[in-house]
Design an enzyme around this catalytic site. Sequence first.
Site, PDB file in Angstrom:
ATOM      1  CE1 TYR A 125      22.964  41.978  32.455  1.00  0.00           C
ATOM      2  CE2 TYR A 125      21.731  42.256  34.442  1.00  0.00           C
ATOM      3  CZ  TYR A 125      22.122  41.529  33.478  1.00  0.00           C
ATOM      4  OH  TYR A 125      21.797  40.038  33.883  1.00  0.00           O
ATOM      5  CE  LYS A 192      37.060  34.044  31.592  1.00  0.00           C
ATOM      6  NZ  LYS A 192      37.022  32.572  32.305  1.00  0.00           N
ATOM      7  CG  ASP A 227      35.800  30.733  34.681  1.00  0.00           C
ATOM      8  OD1 ASP A 227      36.370  31.465  35.513  1.00  0.00           O
ATOM      9  OD2 ASP A 227      36.369  30.526  33.505  1.00  0.00           O
ATOM     10  CG  ASP A 251      21.091  39.009  36.984  1.00  0.00           C
ATOM     11  OD1 ASP A 251      20.398  38.751  38.004  1.00  0.00           O
ATOM     12  OD2 ASP A 251      20.708  39.432  36.019  1.00  0.00           O
TER      13      ASP A 251
END
Length: 363
Positions: A125, A192, A227, A251
């Site tokens: 972002y 991740k 995940d 988000d």
Amino acid sequence: MAQHTVTLIPGDGIGPELTRAMTRVVEAAGVGIEWEVAEAGADVMDKYGTPLPEHVLESVRRNKVAIKGPITTPVGTGFRSVNVALRRELDLYACLRPAFSIRGSGARYDDIDLVIVRENTEDLYAGIEFAEGSDGAKRLIEFVAAEGAGTIRQDSGISLKPISIMRTQRIVRFAFDYAIANGRKKITAVHKANILKHSDGLFLRVAREVAEEYAGAGVEFEDYIVDATCMQLVLHPEWWDVLVLPNLYGDIVSDICAGLVGGLGIAPGANIGEECAVFEPVHGSAPKYAGKDVANPTAEILSATLMLKHLGETEAAERILNAVRAVIGEGTHVTYDIKRSVTGSTEGSVGTQAYADAIIGQL
Ligand code: NAP
């Protein structure tokens, strides 16, 4: 007599009707606030040539505290997100999104009490993007190839994902300081890092270093792959306490958490920096409901309770939260989304302002 001056950005879409409901509730709770109204978004483009005029930023800088309704962002083209720009301009680096169960909301779970701490200023972002076919994209593709770092197709658009040591340190420290101040017991850093070794890998390494600084503070630290976090949140939402995440995952995961506690209509948020704080719901401007007096103002009202706590008006904040719990728990004066979650139909729901009236009646 007003005790506080707060910048009020009504936003667009459902924003103005939600902020109206919110100001009515806050005033009925007896808190003296002078609202300094500052318009931003597509509607002011013609007048000021920008969706985020400088006087809006000046107002927030002066008052240090603002509350806003959602602001529409054109998809794919047009101006960049005003919400993202506001956070960046004011360096509102910490996005705080509590998710807690409210009896009667129709949520699938009734024992959730967790907090998302989302880094608000970098990651994907950051807004560093190269349009497909642009000179910048071509040069970047050549640079990546020359570095031997990989092959990017010529017909690619590219968005960069910077994650820095300084900004990771300050968001993880914010999460620890928040946990300590609010009696929270565990922080989970979400990432991740197994795949994104130099961005998320850095986030994880720095988060672990910061956790060592806080050893002995009574807050447990763990990390989890994003995940797997999504799946475990749905299976075992009661496991989690405070989650600290880079911007994009924060988000997405906060929308999952909003869904776990009953939907976007009841999910509040705060954007906090060293100097200023801007409070706003997690949800967007829901244009299809604009002006129809149907949208749920709970997220906006609960954002105001976060603001009131920030202003030291804790008793009023608790009273408003209890009134919200009472009205939703009773279930006779709730907006369409809650009615639909509970009964499967919107029949018997009330409008935005009638719902706010019911809350005012409980104060
Ligand atoms: P959205 O406005 O959050 O709405 C998505 C759906 O969530 C709605 O159709 C509605 O679902 C439900 N919802 C959202 N707010 C609700 C409320 N107050 N009461 C009841 N239900 C509510 O998401 P979007 O349609 O993807 O985004 C619209 C615009 O808002 C976009 O331009 C986006 O960029 C912008 N946005 C702004 C902000 C911000 O200002 N901070 C944040 C997110 C998005 P049902 O129709 O199923 O009831």
